[in-house]
Scaffold this active site. Structure first.
Site, PDB file in Angstrom:
ATOM      1  N   ARG A 187     -65.750 -12.283  11.112  1.00  0.00           N
ATOM      2  CA  ARG A 187     -65.892 -13.842  10.852  1.00  0.00           C
ATOM      3  C   ARG A 187     -64.677 -14.257   9.847  1.00  0.00           C
ATOM      4  NH1 ARG A 187     -71.369 -12.286  10.537  1.00  0.00           N
ATOM      5  NH2 ARG A 187     -72.574 -13.241  12.063  1.00  0.00           N
ATOM      6  N   LYS A 217     -73.614 -12.440   7.502  1.00  0.00           N
ATOM      7  CA  LYS A 217     -74.568 -13.591   6.777  1.00  0.00           C
ATOM      8  C   LYS A 217     -75.656 -12.934   6.482  1.00  0.00           C
ATOM      9  CE  LYS A 217     -73.158 -17.018  10.265  1.00  0.00           C
ATOM     10  NZ  LYS A 217     -73.737 -17.879  11.382  1.00  0.00           N
ATOM     11  N   HIS A 289     -62.969 -18.334  15.215  1.00  0.00           N
ATOM     12  CA  HIS A 289     -64.062 -17.916  15.928  1.00  0.00           C
ATOM     13  C   HIS A 289     -63.646 -17.460  17.389  1.00  0.00           C
ATOM     14  CE1 HIS A 289     -67.971 -17.298  14.243  1.00  0.00           C
ATOM     15  NE2 HIS A 289     -68.529 -17.538  15.242  1.00  0.00           N
ATOM     16  N   ARG A 292     -63.045 -13.922  17.644  1.00  0.00           N
ATOM     17  CA  ARG A 292     -64.208 -13.411  17.539  1.00  0.00           C
ATOM     18  C   ARG A 292     -64.957 -13.187  19.025  1.00  0.00           C
ATOM     19  NH1 ARG A 292     -68.396 -11.559  13.944  1.00  0.00           N
ATOM     20  NH2 ARG A 292     -70.552 -12.580  14.529  1.00  0.00           N
ATOM     21  N   HIS A 315     -74.871  -9.317  14.728  1.00  0.00           N
ATOM     22  CA  HIS A 315     -75.949 -10.571  15.344  1.00  0.00           C
ATOM     23  C   HIS A 315     -77.297 -10.033  15.035  1.00  0.00           C
ATOM     24  CE1 HIS A 315     -73.095 -12.639  18.287  1.00  0.00           C
ATOM     25  NE2 HIS A 315     -72.965 -13.212  17.072  1.00  0.00           N
ATOM     26  N   TYR A 324     -72.572 -13.920  25.627  1.00  0.00           N
ATOM     27  CA  TYR A 324     -71.037 -13.457  26.081  1.00  0.00           C
ATOM     28  C   TYR A 324     -70.936 -12.727  27.537  1.00  0.00           C
ATOM     29  CZ  TYR A 324     -69.656 -14.289  21.168  1.00  0.00           C
ATOM     30  OH  TYR A 324     -69.561 -14.936  20.166  1.00  0.00           O
TER      31      TYR A 324
END
Length: 344
Positions: A187, A217, A289, A292, A315, A324
């Protein structure tokens, strides 16, 4: 508080805002946000000829909820499509776009916030005896259509990575930034947060630096491999560009520095990406993004397992990563239809 005073929705909204200030003690900023949301609701209801809160039903509130996501075109404005990709403009961008909107489409989070204001207003009306029941209690924000992430083709990525060149310190920095974004799938916040000490080992023991530690995150750490192209770009930057940039500042520990020697911000990194995309002549809207998305899509196209990609992206759930796989299925279908003699 007698029902006779509740003759219009305008008066109900005013009393509710007073309630938020006097009885709930909410901040001026919060009350102003409620006021904006409820003025939009009052306008929507009023344009349908409804003034009495008792005449509002669940169907009308549901219609309003849909309008939050779709927007309300200005009178006489042509029909427009709702933004259709992950780079959806912010609410402020939509307002500034043109007078084509009486009320522009809201992003998902803003839609939820606006609908909460309406539900709270109707709950207040029911508690005060203005209406018999809260007709908005069961109304939920409409689910946004799932948007497949936009990935660049490998050739487009190559053009983007080649755009900065190697002729000045900022070009070397930009190349390092782009190679890190695409090479790690990080990110933008993770990449600009890197400190120079985390990669200075490339100068002395480049073969020993195989991975990059990033803080994602929820302060969750993960290690992502660092490919030779990214290593080379970062090494060139550390040797030929960063010392000069650092001399302009006050000793920032950041890996990526701006022209004044301070840490490169997310906003500045976004601007760098836009400028280099224009320079490369990509002709498509991209964001940090996008790289990414491209990282994940190209890995899956190359045969990577979805759970490996999940770990690389950081994730928490494989469900997030599986979107994806839909992109790659679409890609496979396109290749099949183009290449197979019996496909059509």
């Amino acid at each position: 508080m007698s029902p006779e005073r509740r003759t219009t929705l305008t008066r109900l909204v005013g009393d509710y805002l007073d309630h938020l200030v006097v009885e709930r003690g909410l901040s001026t900023h919060t009350v102003a946000a409620y006021r904006r949301d409820l003025e939009r609701y009052r306008d929507f209801v009023g344009r349908r000829g409804v003034e009495d809160p008792r005449a509002i039903d669940t169907a009308l509130v549901n219609a309003y909820a849909v309008s939050l996501r779709e927007g309300v075109p200005a009178d006489g404005a042509p029909d427009v499509d709702e933004p259709s990709d992950a780079n959806e403009p912010s609410d402020a961008d939509a307002v500034a776009a043109a007078p084509r909107w009486r009320h522009p489409p809201l992003a998902e989070a803003s839609t939820a916030r606006a609908l909460v204001a309406v539900r709270n207003l109707h709950r207040f009306a029911a508690e005060e005896g203005v209406v018999e029941e809260n007709v908005a209690a069961a109304v939920r924000p409409p689910r946004a259509a799932r948007r497949l992430p936009k990935a660049l083709g490998v050739d487009q990525v190559q053009r983007l990575l080649d755009a900065p060149g190697q002729d000045d310190p900022l070009a070397l920095r930009d190349r390092a930034l782009l190679e890190l974004l695409y090479g790690t799938g990080g990110r933008i916040s993770e990449i600009v947060a890197l400190d120079v000490d985390e990669l200075s080992g490339l100068l002395t023991h480049p073969d020993a630096v195989d991975g990059l530690r990033v803080l994602g995150k929820g302060s969750k750490e993960r290690i992502v491999p660092l490919g030779r192209y990214a290593k080379r770009a970062v090494t060139d930057y550390l040797v030929r560009a960063r010392p000069g940039l650092a001399a302009r500042g006050s000793g920032s520990p950041a890996l990526l520095l701006n022209a004044r020697g301070g840490r490169l911000s997310r906003q500045s990194a976004w601007s760098v990406l836009q400028a280099r995309a224009d320079q490369a002549g990509l002709g498509v809207a991209i964001s940090p993004h996008t790289l990414r998305h491209s990282f994940a899509t190209h890995l899956l196209d190359g045969g990577a397992d979805v759970r490996v990609v999940q770990e690389l992206l950081g994730h928490a759930s494989v469900t997030t990563t599986q979107i994806y796989t839909l992109v790659t299925v679409d890609h496979l279908r396109e290749v099949y239809l183009t290449a197979h003699p019996r496909a059509r």
